[in-house]
Each structure stands twice: as structure tokens, then as C-alpha cells.
Motif scaffolding. Sequence first.
Motif, short mmCIF file in Angstrom:
data_model
loop_
_atom_site.label_atom_id
_atom_site.label_comp_id
_atom_site.label_asym_id
_atom_site.label_seq_id
_atom_site.Cartn_x
_atom_site.Cartn_y
_atom_site.Cartn_z
N UNK A 1 5.70 -7.04 -8.66
CA UNK A 1 6.39 -6.52 -7.48
C UNK A 1 7.27 -7.62 -6.90
N UNK A 2 8.56 -7.37 -6.83
CA UNK A 2 9.50 -8.39 -6.38
C UNK A 2 9.88 -8.26 -4.91
N UNK A 3 9.84 -7.03 -4.40
CA UNK A 3 10.25 -6.84 -3.00
C UNK A 3 9.55 -5.62 -2.43
N UNK A 4 9.03 -5.76 -1.23
CA UNK A 4 8.43 -4.65 -0.51
C UNK A 4 9.12 -4.55 0.84
N UNK A 5 9.65 -3.37 1.14
CA UNK A 5 10.35 -3.19 2.40
C UNK A 5 9.42 -3.48 3.57
N UNK A 6 9.96 -4.07 4.61
CA UNK A 6 9.18 -4.62 5.71
C UNK A 6 8.20 -3.63 6.31
N UNK A 7 8.67 -2.46 6.68
CA UNK A 7 7.82 -1.53 7.40
C UNK A 7 7.51 -0.29 6.56
N UNK A 8 7.07 -0.56 5.34
CA UNK A 8 6.59 0.54 4.51
C UNK A 8 5.19 0.20 4.02
N UNK A 9 4.29 1.14 4.14
CA UNK A 9 2.94 0.91 3.65
C UNK A 9 2.38 2.18 3.04
N UNK A 10 1.38 2.03 2.21
CA UNK A 10 0.80 3.13 1.45
C UNK A 10 -0.38 3.69 2.21
N UNK A 11 -0.31 4.95 2.57
CA UNK A 11 -1.43 5.60 3.25
C UNK A 11 -2.45 6.11 2.23
N UNK A 12 -3.61 6.45 2.74
CA UNK A 12 -4.67 7.01 1.91
C UNK A 12 -4.17 8.20 1.10
N UNK A 13 -3.25 8.98 1.66
CA UNK A 13 -2.77 10.19 1.01
C UNK A 13 -2.08 9.90 -0.33
N UNK A 14 -1.56 8.68 -0.49
CA UNK A 14 -0.82 8.33 -1.70
C UNK A 14 -1.71 7.79 -2.82
N UNK A 15 -2.98 7.53 -2.53
CA UNK A 15 -3.79 6.70 -3.41
C UNK A 15 -4.85 7.47 -4.17
N UNK A 16 -4.96 7.16 -5.47
CA UNK A 16 -6.13 7.48 -6.28
C UNK A 16 -6.65 6.15 -6.82
N UNK A 17 -7.91 5.86 -6.56
CA UNK A 17 -8.52 4.62 -7.04
C UNK A 17 -9.39 4.88 -8.27
N UNK A 18 -9.62 3.83 -9.06
CA UNK A 18 -10.69 3.86 -10.05
C UNK A 18 -12.01 3.80 -9.28
N UNK A 19 -12.90 4.74 -9.53
CA UNK A 19 -14.12 4.86 -8.74
C UNK A 19 -14.95 3.58 -8.77
N UNK A 20 -15.08 2.99 -9.96
CA UNK A 20 -15.91 1.78 -10.08
C UNK A 20 -15.35 0.64 -9.24
N UNK A 21 -14.02 0.60 -9.07
CA UNK A 21 -13.42 -0.46 -8.26
C UNK A 21 -13.87 -0.36 -6.81
N UNK A 22 -13.96 0.87 -6.29
CA UNK A 22 -14.39 1.04 -4.90
C UNK A 22 -15.81 0.52 -4.69
N UNK A 23 -16.64 0.66 -5.72
CA UNK A 23 -18.00 0.16 -5.62
C UNK A 23 -18.05 -1.36 -5.83
#
Length: 337
Positions: free
Chosen positions: A152-174
Motif C-alpha cells: 500500500x503506497x498511499x491511503x487518503x487522509x480521511x478514509x477508513x474501512x468500516x465493519x461493513x466492508x470486512x470479511x476476516x479469516x476466522x482463525x485470525x480473529x481468535x
Amino acid sequence: MKLLTITIPCYNSEEYMEHCIETLLPGGDQVEILIVNDGSSDRTREIADRYQAEYPGIVRAIHKENGGHGSAVNAGIANATGLFFKVVDSDDWVDADSYREILDFLDLVAKDGRRLDMLISNYVYEKIGASHKKVMKPSGFPVDTFFSWDDVKHIRKFHYILMHSIIYRTALLRECGLHLPEHTFYVDNLYAFHPLPFVKSIFYLDVDFYRYFIGRSDQSVNENVMVERQDQQLRVNRLMIDEFTRRRIHPKMCRHYMRNYLEIVTAVTFTVLMLDGSREASKKREELWRYIRRHDRRLYAYLRRSPVLRALAIPGKGGHMLSYYGYRLVQKIYGFN
């Protein structure tokens, strides 16, 4: 093992939960739908049990004492059998075509045996009375390819990822030890924040998957409700500060993104306190500044330089009016609350 576990936290959701569930059922045997009844007093239990009886092997009803949204998500993680994990709130829903694309992609990942820690997609504001549906997309992330934080080279200042956008690997959450606080609103920010340093492999699929419904007067994101629950917003803000400052975060871009996220959440907190407008709210803002300074002086210096946070803290009636109308302009542009 199921491909995807979808957890639906439900509290007195009888009026809208069926629509949410119906949009998820086309996932068939690839998905596990956990309806978590968080101590509801209406027909939520009955509806959950009916779907479990009608769709055995796909829908599972979990009944628990009331503990809040975070507690329901914790129950979902603890009971999940899917390779991947998604939260869909009971008043939201998903797009059918995008849902199929998501499942097809996750199936390919599972068959290839490739590691995927976080899948990102778009969400759409489904706001009551709005003729234009605002699509929220992440910025700065490569599209349709696997990548890491180093890519990732650049992330716009006021942009963030909400829960609605995310699917996690289940084992990672644990593995990352995520445990959301109970009886607290706005913990979705912690859900989208805490696991990030553990995420090594990411994929952004550019589809408008999640439909985020806003406009009910009793929603936690309703402006008046947020003012009433400002202490819970402050609590989540402090917990995110704790999480950010208690360990060294690598890679550098992950730390940069999380710091930006903290700036945004702190701006939301200051906005809620500004909308309150009381002397007590001003004291809470100064107490939060002191809390940040005690925990991390470099973070404190960074946030103190933030133009948005400085604008929200302009003293006097004129400063308050400037902040207020600035907030209204941003609200109109993005269509939140």
C-alpha cells in the motif's frame, strides 16, 4: 467446515431481521448463518428458531442474555465453524450478485489453499429518503490482487474501512485475541481496528456487497442518539488509543492507517461533544486530550496538528457555529446519520 460464517446480532429485531436473513440464505450450504438473539423481548427468538428449523445445517439460533452488539459478535466468533467470518447487522442486507461473487472468490481461495486474512468490498448507504445511494470504496488499495500492508503506497487522509466492508479469516480473529466490550455501542470501530496488525494478506474485491441501512430514529448512529451515548463513544475512543499505544505496530503503513483511523474516530467524538454544546462536553474533550497525552506524546502531537480536530475545538460561539456548519456540509456530502 463451512466456507463463510455470517453472524447476525439481533436485539428486538422482529421488524426487519427476516429481510436480512432472506438475502443471506442464497449462500446455501457454503454458509453458516448464526442468528444471535441478544436477550430480545419481542419475537426475535421465535423468528430465529423458525429459520433454524426450516434451514437446518445452514441457520443456527444462539440465545443469550443481553450484552450488547459486541457481546453478540463475540458469541458469533466463539461459535463460528466457517473458514471466514462476516458480521451483518439485522437491519442491513447484502446484494445478491455481489454475494455470489464473494462466495465464488472465497471458494477459490479455499481450494487453492492460499492465505487470506482480510477481504474488503464496498458498502452502500441505504438512507431513508435519499435519492442517491452513496457507495463507499476504500482508497489506496490495489484492486483484484492479493497484497500486504507493504504494497500500500498511499491511503487518503480521511478514509477508513468500516465493519461493513470486512470479511476476516476466522482463525485470525481468535489468534489476535479480539474480544469486544459488552454493553457498549460503537464497538464496530474496534472490530475494524484491533485485528489489523495481524493481517498479512489482503484482497480488495470491487463489488457493492453490503447495504448499510440508516434513517431509523433509534439507531445508534442517529445524531441525537450519539449525543445521548457520548460516554460510550468516548470509551471506544479510549480503548482504540490503548490498543494503538500498547504495542509497536508494523508494517509502517499499517501503523499509518491505524493512526489516521484514530484521528477520524477522535474527530467523530469531538463532533458529538460539539453537538452537545454543554460546558460538561467541553470538559470531556479536554479530558480526552489529557488521556492521549499520557499514553503517547507523539500521537498527541500528531493529533494536535490535525486541521479537523483543531477546527472542532475553536473556542467561543463563533468557533462553535463554524464547526457546526462544517459538520453539516460533510454530512450532506457523504450522507451519513
